[in-house]
Every structure is written in C-alpha cells, then in structure tokens.
Design a protein around this motif. Structure first.
Motif, PDB file in Angstrom:
ATOM      1  N   SER A 271      10.911  34.874-119.487  1.00 28.10           N
ATOM      2  CA  SER A 271      11.835  34.284-118.519  1.00 28.10           C
ATOM      3  C   SER A 271      11.412  34.530-117.061  1.00 28.10           C
ATOM      4  CB  SER A 271      13.226  34.879-118.748  1.00 28.10           C
ATOM      5  OG  SER A 271      14.077  34.570-117.673  1.00 28.10           O
ATOM      6  N   ASN A 272      11.255  33.441-116.320  1.00 28.08           N
ATOM      7  CA  ASN A 272      10.992  33.556-114.877  1.00 28.08           C
ATOM      8  C   ASN A 272      12.239  34.042-114.155  1.00 28.08           C
ATOM      9  OD1 ASN A 272       8.312  32.326-114.983  1.00 28.08           O
ATOM     10  ND2 ASN A 272       9.414  30.440-115.523  1.00 28.08           N
ATOM     11  N   HIS A 273      13.382  33.606-114.669  1.00 27.36           N
ATOM     12  CA  HIS A 273      14.653  33.994-114.067  1.00 27.36           C
ATOM     13  C   HIS A 273      14.873  35.511-114.161  1.00 27.36           C
ATOM     14  CE1 HIS A 273      18.896  34.511-113.410  1.00 27.36           C
ATOM     15  NE2 HIS A 273      19.035  34.939-114.641  1.00 27.36           N
ATOM     16  N   CYS A 274      14.578  36.085-115.340  1.00 25.39           N
ATOM     17  CA  CYS A 274      14.759  37.532-115.512  1.00 25.39           C
ATOM     18  C   CYS A 274      13.801  38.300-114.609  1.00 25.39           C
ATOM     19  CB  CYS A 274      14.563  37.917-116.979  1.00 25.39           C
ATOM     20  SG  CYS A 274      15.926  37.341-118.025  1.00 25.39           S
ATOM     21  N   ARG A 275      12.564  37.829-114.528  1.00 26.62           N
ATOM     22  CA  ARG A 275      11.577  38.493-113.658  1.00 26.62           C
ATOM     23  C   ARG A 275      12.023  38.420-112.192  1.00 26.62           C
ATOM     24  NH1 ARG A 275       9.223  35.206-110.381  1.00 26.62           N
ATOM     25  NH2 ARG A 275       8.526  33.872-112.076  1.00 26.62           N
ATOM     26  N   ALA A 276      12.533  37.258-111.769  1.00 28.38           N
ATOM     27  CA  ALA A 276      12.997  37.140-110.379  1.00 28.38           C
ATOM     28  C   ALA A 276      14.198  38.060-110.138  1.00 28.38           C
ATOM     29  CB  ALA A 276      13.348  35.683-110.071  1.00 28.38           C
ATOM     30  N   THR A 277      15.067  38.179-111.130  1.00 32.17           N
ATOM     31  CA  THR A 277      16.236  39.058-110.997  1.00 32.17           C
ATOM     32  C   THR A 277      15.793  40.522-110.877  1.00 32.17           C
ATOM     33  OG1 THR A 277      17.579  37.506-112.276  1.00 32.17           O
ATOM     34  CG2 THR A 277      18.429  39.754-112.080  1.00 32.17           C
ATOM     35  N   ALA A 278      14.818  40.914-111.704  1.00 32.81           N
ATOM     36  CA  ALA A 278      14.295  42.288-111.633  1.00 32.81           C
ATOM     37  C   ALA A 278      13.673  42.548-110.262  1.00 32.81           C
ATOM     38  CB  ALA A 278      13.277  42.520-112.746  1.00 32.81           C
ATOM     39  N   ALA A 279      12.988  41.537-109.730  1.00 29.02           N
ATOM     40  CA  ALA A 279      12.339  41.684-108.419  1.00 29.02           C
ATOM     41  C   ALA A 279      13.373  41.842-107.308  1.00 29.02           C
ATOM     42  CB  ALA A 279      11.446  40.471-108.142  1.00 29.02           C
ATOM     43  N   VAL A 280      14.399  41.020-107.355  1.00 34.39           N
ATOM     44  CA  VAL A 280      15.448  41.086-106.333  1.00 34.39           C
ATOM     45  C   VAL A 280      16.167  42.427-106.403  1.00 34.39           C
ATOM     46  CG1 VAL A 280      17.692  40.142-105.678  1.00 34.39           C
ATOM     47  CG2 VAL A 280      15.794  38.604-106.179  1.00 34.39           C
ATOM     48  N   ALA A 281      16.461  42.864-107.621  1.00 32.60           N
ATOM     49  CA  ALA A 281      17.161  44.140-107.783  1.00 32.60           C
ATOM     50  C   ALA A 281      16.343  45.261-107.150  1.00 32.60           C
ATOM     51  CB  ALA A 281      17.414  44.416-109.263  1.00 32.60           C
ATOM     52  N   ALA A 282      15.060  45.328-107.495  1.00 29.81           N
ATOM     53  CA  ALA A 282      14.215  46.400-106.956  1.00 29.81           C
ATOM     54  C   ALA A 282      14.149  46.301-105.429  1.00 29.81           C
ATOM     55  CB  ALA A 282      12.825  46.326-107.574  1.00 29.81           C
ATOM     56  N   ARG A 283      14.033  45.090-104.941  1.00 31.10           N
ATOM     57  CA  ARG A 283      13.921  44.907-103.491  1.00 31.10           C
ATOM     58  C   ARG A 283      15.179  45.370-102.753  1.00 31.10           C
ATOM     59  NH1 ARG A 283      12.190  39.031-101.483  1.00 31.10           N
ATOM     60  NH2 ARG A 283      13.152  39.035 -99.428  1.00 31.10           N
ATOM     61  N   LEU A 284      16.332  45.227-103.396  1.00 23.49           N
ATOM     62  CA  LEU A 284      17.589  45.599-102.745  1.00 23.49           C
ATOM     63  C   LEU A 284      18.063  46.999-103.136  1.00 23.49           C
ATOM     64  CD1 LEU A 284      19.510  42.206-103.078  1.00 23.49           C
ATOM     65  CD2 LEU A 284      18.265  43.064-101.085  1.00 23.49           C
TER      66      LEU A 284
END
Ligand code: PLP
Length: 332
Positions: free
Chosen positions: A74-87
């Motif tokens: 999932s690209n969506h899950c990867r983007a969510t993981a990235a946003v979470a880490a970034r914030l």
C-alpha cells in the motif's frame, strides 16, 4: 465553500504539469501529465493530499497515533507512516498478506524504516473485519495511554476527498498560467477518493471538464456506488449540496486485468516502453494499468474530440521493486 475543512501542509505543491510529446504523437491527442508522483519522496503520490486533511483532523482531536490499512504494498500506508514519523506521531498499519512474515521490500521496506507498528492479516479478515480490527487496535493503544485516529483505506472518505478538490483548484490555476484548458482529466480509481475529489471540484467550480476514472480493481458499478457515498460524506462538510446521478460518474471498465496488484506481461511491457519513451516510470498497480487502458480507449476513439487531456500520475513507484523479476527485459 465557507466550511471547507482545514489542512496541514505536507506535500510539495503545486506539482508540475508536463506535455507527453511522444506519447501524444503516438495517440494523436494532446496528452499532459500532472506529476502527483512528485508530491514528496517518503510521502510521494496521491495519498499525501488526502492526508493533509485527515491528519489535520487527527491532530485537532488530540491524536498521537495514526491507524490505517491497505494491501501489502500500500502506497497509502507508506505515506501515512511517513507523515506520522515526520510529525512525531506513531503509526500502526494493518496490511493484507497471505504470508505472515513477508519480505521487507518496496513500500513495506519503507514502512519498516519509518518504524510503523505493522500487523498482517489475511485477505478474508481484511475483507470482512478490517474496521473492527482497527477499532480494537485503537483500544489497545488507548489502554497504553495513547490517542488513536483511524484513517480508512486509501483515506477515501469525506475528509480525504478535499485533497483532490484542492488539487483541481491547483489545476485550474495552472491552466490560467499555461494559457490552456484541459477538457478531459483521467485518473486511476482504486478506492475512489481521488476521483471523488476531482469530480466534486469540477461540479462546484463549474469547470465542465470530463472527469474519467479507470478502475484497477472491482468494477464500474461498484465504484459508481462507492464514489456517490464518498461524495455524500464529503458534502457533510460543505454548505452547498450538489445532486449527482450515478450515471454522471464516468468509469471506464475493462483494465483490471488479472486483478488488484496482479500484472499481465503486456501491462509491464507498456510500463517499460513508456519509461523509455517519456522518461517517466509508472507503477504496476494503478498508473500503469490506467495509462495502458487510456491508450486502448484512445485507439477505440473514446477521446476523439478531446483537445487537451490531463493524465494524473498518482505515484506508486516503490510498488515496482517487489515485482522486479516479472518485468520483461529482452536479452541484448
Ligand atoms: C491509491 C492510489 C491510487 C488510487 O486512488 P484512490 O483515491 O484510492 O482511488 C492511484 N494511484 C496510486 C499510485 C495509488 O497509490
């Protein structure tokens, strides 16, 4: 649109629009590409535009953990993981996988790098119980003193849709700058939110474009119903209401091929050849199938009369890595 929800800024915007010179010459139509694959690196693709709205709502609710679900790659899950880490938030991903310990490759490798708490469930549990599973994970996090926010598959709900409503505003601004109009917009439909946002903006802003979705799973009837539901939910945030009939939702069916995330040799050959033709790499799950379908529809005359067509590149490059062995490279 007074009551439009607010967002946080996460994506690199506006994304460029380029003309596909050689592909246009081949099909005999002016085809442009909007590079939503360039919204970022770790958070690249279309999901980040939806997450700008969803994560804003999560933060407003005091959440420190994002829970979501999707396929193994999932690209969506990867983007969510990235946003979470970034914030500085936590992420918990429910991924569909027959194998309980799959190899960390493609998007899954990035999920691992980003420190997501990953739970694998099989296709049956995913289909029938993913919401309940995410709810119980939320309680698990809450018992440990966290506050979790659940994002549905693909962030394709009412709030997420605003990501593509604002994308259409961005396109309209780029049209003014470029001095041209895109009469047709084509995108891949996987969970429906991207299409729903483009469609809603087209109606609310009276742009009178033809918005065409090419589904890469399920079928046209499924998505007409699903997209209407998303549009209903999105409009709960707005003061205006538009009446939409299912037949106004144009989904071109016939390009699912072997099924979700399964590739046929001709699709992979198309992706390979397109990379060599235009210097742009498509993904096997969404954009490759969609542009392959667009080419076939163009050959059938489905876009005759179209002056300038805009294809939305929604990202997904990482999904190519796990299927490296399927891509045909003729021997030199
Ligand atoms: C999720 C996704 C899509 C489909 O978007 P939906 O809003 O889910 O319909 C298209 N392309 C890529 C690369 C995606 O990851």
């Amino acid at each position: 649109m007074k009551t439009m929800p607010s967002r946080i800024s996460l994506a690199h915007l506006p994304t460029p629009i380029q003309k596909l010179e050689r592909f246009s010459a081949r099909l005999g139509i002016n085809i442009y590409i909007k590079r939503d694959d360039l919204t970022g690196m770790e958070c690249s693709g279309n999901k980040i535009r939806k997450l700008e709205f969803a994560v804003r709502e999560a933060l407003d609710q005091g959440a420190d953990t994002l829970i979501t679900c999707g396929g193994l790659q999932s690209n969506h899950c990867r983007a969510t993981a990235a946003v979470a880490a970034r914030l500085g938030l936590r992420s918990c991903l429910v991924l569909r996988s027959a194998d309980p310990s799959p190899k960390a490759d493609g998007n899954l490798l990035i999920d691992r790098m980003l420190g997501a708490d990953i739970r694998f469930i099989d296709a049956d549990a995913y289909r029938n119980h993913r919401s309940a599973i995410m709810e119980s994970l939320a309680r698990e996090y809450e018992a440990k003193g966290h506050r979790a926010y659940i994002i549905p598959e693909g962030a394709s709900n009412g709030i997420g849709t605003f990501g593509y409503l604002t994308c259409m505003e961005e396109i309209a601004e780029q049209e003014r700058q470029m001095g041209l109009t895109f009469d047709t917009i084509v995108d891949a439909v996987g969970s429906g939110g991207t299409f729903a946002g483009l469609f809603l903006a087209n109606r609310l802003l009276h742009l009178e474009k033809r918005v065409v979705g090419i589904n890469i799973c399920d079928d046209a009837a499924f998505f007409r119903t699903r997209i209407l539901e998303i549009l209903e939910e999105a409009q709960e945030h707005l003061e205006t209401k538009v009446v939409i009939a299912p037949e106004e939702i144009e989904i071109l069916d016939g390009y699912v091929g072997e099924g979700y995330a399964l590739s046929r040799p001709e699709e992979l050959e198309f992706i390979r050849d397109f990379a060599r033709l235009e210097g742009i790499v498509l993904d096997p799950v969404y954009t490759g199938k969609c542009l392959y379908g667009l080419q076939q529809e163009a050959e059938k005359g489905s876009f005759s009369g179209c002056k300038n067509l805009l294809f939305l590149h929604t990202g997904g490059l990482f999904g190519l890595f796990p299927i490296r062995d399927q891509i045909p490279f003729p021997q030199l």
